[in-house]
Every structure is written in structure tokens, then in C-alpha cells.
Scaffold this active site. Structure first.
Site, mmCIF file in Angstrom:
data_model
loop_
_atom_site.group_PDB
_atom_site.id
_atom_site.type_symbol
_atom_site.label_atom_id
_atom_site.label_comp_id
_atom_site.label_asym_id
_atom_site.label_seq_id
_atom_site.Cartn_x
_atom_site.Cartn_y
_atom_site.Cartn_z
ATOM 1 N N HIS A 118 1.011 24.302 64.601
ATOM 2 C CA HIS A 118 1.566 22.271 64.928
ATOM 3 C C HIS A 118 0.593 22.439 66.386
ATOM 4 O O HIS A 118 0.777 21.307 66.567
ATOM 5 C CB HIS A 118 2.868 23.174 66.104
ATOM 6 C CG HIS A 118 2.428 24.609 67.001
ATOM 7 N ND1 HIS A 118 2.801 25.628 66.758
ATOM 8 C CD2 HIS A 118 2.806 24.405 68.225
ATOM 9 C CE1 HIS A 118 2.257 25.816 68.227
ATOM 10 N NE2 HIS A 118 2.344 25.183 68.988
ATOM 11 N N ASP A 283 1.651 23.766 58.871
ATOM 12 C CA ASP A 283 2.416 25.213 58.140
ATOM 13 C C ASP A 283 3.433 24.948 57.293
ATOM 14 O O ASP A 283 3.625 25.856 56.843
ATOM 15 C CB ASP A 283 1.416 26.177 58.260
ATOM 16 C CG ASP A 283 2.530 27.197 59.877
ATOM 17 O OD1 ASP A 283 2.820 25.736 60.189
ATOM 18 O OD2 ASP A 283 2.524 27.634 59.949
HETATM 19 C C1 G16 Z 1 4.416 30.558 66.609
HETATM 20 C C2 G16 Z 1 5.197 32.283 66.602
HETATM 21 C C3 G16 Z 1 6.994 32.158 67.221
HETATM 22 C C4 G16 Z 1 6.651 31.427 68.557
HETATM 23 C C5 G16 Z 1 5.625 30.391 68.197
HETATM 24 C C6 G16 Z 1 5.456 30.042 70.267
HETATM 25 O O1 G16 Z 1 4.807 30.218 65.828
HETATM 26 O O2 G16 Z 1 5.297 32.520 65.563
HETATM 27 O O3 G16 Z 1 7.425 33.040 67.179
HETATM 28 O O4 G16 Z 1 7.817 31.437 69.316
HETATM 29 O O5 G16 Z 1 4.102 30.670 67.978
HETATM 30 O O6 G16 Z 1 4.551 30.978 70.559
HETATM 31 P P1 G16 Z 1 3.835 31.186 71.675
HETATM 32 O O7 G16 Z 1 4.870 30.077 73.359
HETATM 33 O O8 G16 Z 1 3.073 32.250 72.337
HETATM 34 O O9 G16 Z 1 3.018 29.501 71.840
HETATM 35 P P2 G16 Z 1 4.086 29.182 64.942
HETATM 36 O O10 G16 Z 1 5.004 28.047 64.560
HETATM 37 O O11 G16 Z 1 3.200 28.781 65.945
HETATM 38 O O12 G16 Z 1 3.402 29.893 63.875
#
Ligand code: G16
Length: 547
Positions: A118, A283
């Protein structure tokens, strides 16, 4: 190792900053563009995971800046390390859940996913790379650490020179030292969805005049959404917004949340809101679900899904268990308890669900960060979540807001909000968490603005399948009035630090279920600010974003 005349050894200096975060290595494009940076990280992966000669590797990404140009580099290193076949999608694009499915379906040795999820794209945005194992799931923590350790001593890598990669031509291409196979991944993914959901019922629901609006945000899901919603379910072409994938996401921040997708919140509040409004991220693994006058909190979404799962074809027999990440609200725990199935609490990071999925201990899992998924793949899955909700609305013949309100009336409501505090100086954010950690023993029993702390700890996880331990996964504070505060630092940013403060307040089914979230959580938010000394450490009086 391939030893043909096309392959050579290239000298380089090791980089010291290639430590993967919550989901792979994410850095600014200009960091990845440094000489040998991508190659060194790939070399560290190949040396660590030791792929069997001749095996297949799935490679693809979300279409962002650097996606296409990285694939020949990956193919060159893969050939030098004896990989026999690269499987990718058209133009080198694969959504994360589709890549996970492809790894499993084709029994590949693993996958290299080119995505910063994202995070913003474009030349000044972010790029990322993560390795998924043969299970289709992200490499476990120990493997990620081993790759990081290896990266610190890479002084050379092997690369085969290959002809230009025909990424826009479907089919199999012999490149000499390696085969390249370009597949129609949208068709394969749509076929998988047809095994899980009732496409006839959803098509009927659309024919009855119900509308769907899915925003692909110029990211990877456009072609998948067109294949499913328009070609297979008969929705109008206009049902998929911003469908064409673009390297800079057309300027969108491809993050499906009410701040970055305020236009969809506005659409859902308008008198002519479609019955289902949804979006996914860069993604394709995240989802946001809205309907007329209502956004479904991701924490409620997994709870509602679990409650109704046995009404949908792929989940008729129910699920053996469910899991949520620790900061996610406990709404789903109540449904699991009612169903008499286990609910696992894991650290943040989808990879922590993978062992449970692989061992058949859970069938559904979800997170506050707009991620939900099931055992059909080993990554969270944005379009799958949208189809789950669409199938549910068609099956129940109810509006989305009624489905959610029904749920609150049965189980009570977990008011929930995540506050993000972005701080340039990462040391100050770390100091805040350290201070909280140091003060933990003195917290239970402490009064906090009209209530008291009943329990506090730093979340420590022991994987029930392989026994691996993960320490320091976030500070949890429970309050006597049913409130809970969690503090942790984000692991997905590429600059500074983001302190995440997760607020949750439970109201029973006979309580006030229709408050504004900000109003319901105002007392808890001020307690969280006081306890964490947020202003003292960060200088911020208010969150940078409340999601
Ligand atoms: C990733 C992880 C998720 C997590 C998110 C936010 O998502 O796969 O499990 O909840 O990051 O993580 P943080 O709070 O450490 O920023 P994605 O969609 O970015 O791959």
C-alpha cells in the site's frame, strides 16, 4: 549454479540496510536503484534458501515503478543459481494473493514478489521485494533474518546474460539458460474464486439491480476485477474504477482506508451509493468494504465473515479455527467462542498466520490493517474479501448496513480505531516504546483517568505449530472498563517511524451501539496519550492519521 558462457561473477560491496520488515524489504526506489543493491539482496536470498536445480520460481509484482525492469535482473540471477523456470503474469504483474496461489498450484520452489504493497509508488515512492516459500506464504522470521545476515557479506553475485524477456507474450519462452512462462493469472485466479463462491447467485443479485463499485486505484487488481466482475458476473464495465495498472498508480496512494480513499466513503454516503463499494491496495491483498452509509471496520469484517461462513460454498463445513493479529479487536474472538472453535492471537504480519493455515488449524484470519484471508491461499486477499461480502449480501438478501448492525445486536460492538503518529526522528518513537516497556511491571492496578489498568505486557508469541518464539511484538494494556490500548511501531514504512496506537472499547449488545467511533473512543484516546506520554516523546498533540 549455471556455468554456461553467458554467466559471470560480478564484484560488489555489501549493503548493511537490507533487513526485511513486517512484509519483506521495502525501500525508496532511489535506494533500490543504487548499483548492485537489488542484485545483492537477491544473491542473499538465493544463497540462503538454496533452491533445487531446475525448479520453478514465481516472479511478479504490483506493477509499480521498477517492477518490469527488475524481472530480467531476477531472471539473470535465478538462471545463474540453477532455477529452471520463471513463471510470471502478463507484463510481469501478479497480485500478491494470485502469486501465492500460483506458487502452490504449480508446485514452485517459491516466489519473489515485487511490491511495497500500500506504500506510494512512482520514482519518488517505494519499491519492495519479498521471498515466499513453496507453501505460498511469506518466508518465516528466521529465514528473513538469515537473508539479512547473508546480505551483510555479499561481495559478489552471479548473473547470466539473457535475451530480452518477452513479458507481454503469453506462453513459454526458451531464454537459453532458463525458461520463461507468462501466464494469464487473472483467469487462474478467477477460476479459484469460482470454487469458493456462488457465482450464479451473485450474477442474479447484480441482475436484480444491485450495483457494485470496485476501485482498483490504478494498481494490480484492475485486470482481475474486470475478469471477475464484468466478464464472469456480468457487471457493467463501469463497475471497476481506475482499472488500468500504472507504474505510479495514477498518483493514488493505493491504500484502501477511509483517509486515502475518502472519495469512496463519500460515494457510500451519497443517496445513490452502490450496494457494495470496495477497494484493494497496490498488490491486491488488502480490502476496504463499504455500503450505503456504512464502512465495515476490518475488525468487524472478519467477525461477520466467521459468523456467516457456512452459508457460502467454500466454507459450508465451517472452519476449524480462526486467527487475528494481536492489535486487531476481539470482535472475532466472541464469534469463535460462540461457535466453539479456537481463536489464535498472532503478532502483526501475515506470515504468522501461515503455519496455522498450513497445519489446518485455522480456516479464516484477519487483521485491523484491512487484511482478511482464508486457507485458499497463504496471503491475505483483497478481491476474495470483496467477493465474500458480495456473496453474503446476495445470500442473505440484506443490505450491508443491516448485516453489520445485526452483528452488533447479537454480539455487542467493539468500537475501534488506529491512531498513527508519524515521527521523522525514529529514535524518539523507539524511546517512547522503551519507556512503556520499562514501566510495565508498575502498570497493573494503576489508576488512569477514571478507570484502572488490569493487565499490561509486551506481547510474546510462541507459534503453536513449530514452537518458534517472537518477542517484543507490542505493548498491550487492558483496562477495568473493557478498554484496551496497544502501542507498537510500524514495520512497513521507509522513512522515520510511525507509532501505531490501537484503541478498542467494547459495548455489550444492550449498550449504545450507534455512537460515532471518535466519540465512543475519546476517553480511551486521552488515556492512551497520557499513558504513552505521546506529546512529550513525539511533540505531536494529535495523530497524523486516525484510521
Ligand atoms: C503488512 C503485513 C500485515 C500488517 C501490515 C501493517 O501488510 O502483511 O500483516 O498488518 O503490513 O504492518 P505495520 O503495522 O507494521 O505497518 P501489507 O499489506 O503492507 O503487506
Amino acid at each position: 549454479m549455471s556455468d554456461t558462457a553467458n554467466c559471470r561473477e560480478i564484484q560488489c560491496e555489501p549493503y548493511s540496510d537490507q533487513q526485511p520488515g513486517t512484509a519483506g524489504l521495502r525501500k525508496k526506489v532511489k535506494v533500490f536503484r543504487q548499483p548492485h543493491y537489488l542484485e545483492s539482496f537477491l544473491e542473499a536470498i538465493f544463497r540462503t534458501v538454496k533452491i533445487a536445480p531446475g525448479s520453478a520460481l514465481v516472479v511478479g509484482g504490483d506493477g509499480r515503478y521498477m517492477n518490469r525492469e527488475s524481472i530480467p535482473v531476477i531472471a539473470g540471477l535465478a538462471a545463474a543459481h540453477g532455477v529452471g523456470r520463471i513463471i510470471t503474469g502478463l507484463d510481469g504483474r501478479l497480485s500478491t494473493p494470485a502469486a501465492s496461489h500460483l506458487i502452490r498450484d504449480r508446485q514452485a520452489a517459491g516466489g519473489l514478489l515485487l511490491t511495497a504493497s500500500h506504500n506510494p509508488g512512482g520514482p519518488d515512492g517505494d519499491f519492495g521485494l519479498k521471498f515466499n516459500t513453496a507453501t505460498g506464504g511469506q518466508a518465516p522470521e528466521a529465514t528473513a533474518e538469515a537473508i539479512y545476515a547473508a546480505s551483510q557479506s555479499i561481495t559478489s553475485y552471479r548473473l547470466c546474460d539473457l535475451p530480452e524477456l518477452p513479458l507481454s507474450a503469453l506462453g513459454e519462452h526458451d531464454l537459453g539458460d532458463i525458461l520463461l512462462e507468462v501466464v494469464d493469472s487473472a483467469a487462474g485466479y478467477a477460476a479459484l474464486m469460482e470454487t469458493l463462491f456462488d457465482f450464479d447467485r451473485m450474477a442474479d443479485w447484480l441482475r436484480q439491480g444491485n450495483e457494485v463499485a470496485f476501485d482498483a486505484l490504478h494498481a494490480v487488481t484492475g485486470p482481475y476485477a474486470r475478469e471477475i466482475f464484468c466478464r464472469r458476473l456480468g457487471a457493467a464495465e463501469t463497475a471497476v474504477l481506475n482499472a488500468e495498472p500504472l507504474p505510479d498508480f495514477g498518483g493514488f496512494h493505493p491504500d484502501p482506508n477511509p483517509v486515502d480513499c475518502a472519495h469512496l466513503v463519500e460515494l457510500s454516503r451519497s443517496p445513490n451509493s452502490p450496494a457494495l463499494v470496495a477497494a484493494s491496495d497496490g498488490d491486491g491483498d488488502r480490502n476496504m468494504i463499504l455500503g450505503p452509509g456504512m464502512m465495515v471496520s476490518p475488525c468487524d469484517s472478519i467477525a461477520v465473515m466467521l459468523h456467516h461462513a457456512d452459508k457460502l460454498p467454500g466454507y459450508r463445513d465451517g472452519v476449524p479455527g480462526v486467527a487475528r493479529s494481536m492489535p486487531t479487536s476481539r470482535a472475532v474472538d466472541m464469534v469463535a467462542e460462540a461457535l466453539g472453535i479456537p481463536c489464535f492471537e498472532t503478532p502483526t504480519g501475515w506470515r504468522f498466520f501461515c503455519n496455522l493455515l498450513e497445519a489446518g488449524r485455522i480456516g479464516l484470519c484477519g487483521e485491523e490493517s484491512f487484511g482478511t484471508g482464508s486457507s485458499h491461499t497463504r496471503e491475505k486477499d483483497g478481491l476474495w474479501a470483496v467477493l465474500f461480502w458480495m456473496n453474503l449480501l446476495a445470500e442473505l438478501r440484506m443490505g450491508l448496513d443491516d448485516v453489520v448492525r445485526d452483528h452488533w445486536r447479537r454480539y455487542g460492538r467493539h468500537y475501534y480505531q488506529r491512531q498513527d503518529f508519524y515521527i521523522e526522528d525514529a529514535d524518539r518513537a523507539r524511546a517512547l516504546v522503551e519507556a512503556l516497556r520499562a514501566g510495565l511491571p508498575g502498570l497493573p492496578g494503576r489508576q488512569l483517568d477514571g478507570t484502572s489498568i488490569t493487565a499490561a505486557d509486551d506481547f510474546h508469541y510462541r507459534d503453536p505449530v513449530d514452537g518458534s518464539e517472537s518477542a517484543n511484538q507490542g505493548i498491550r494494556v487492558e483496562l477495568a472498563d473493557g478498554g484496551r490500548i496497544v502501542y507498537r511501531l510500524s514495520g512497513t514504512g521507509t522513512t522515520g517511524a510511525t507509532l501505531r496506537v490501537y484503541l478498542e472499547q467494547y459495548t455489550p449488545a444492550d449498550g449504545q451501539l450507534e455512537q460515532q467511533v471518535a466519540t465512543a473512543l475519546a476517553p480511551l484516546a486521552s488515556r492512551a496519550a497520557e499513558l504513552g506520554q505521546i506529546e512529550e516523546f513525539t511533540g505531536l498533540k494529535a495523530p497524523t492519521a486516525s484510521i
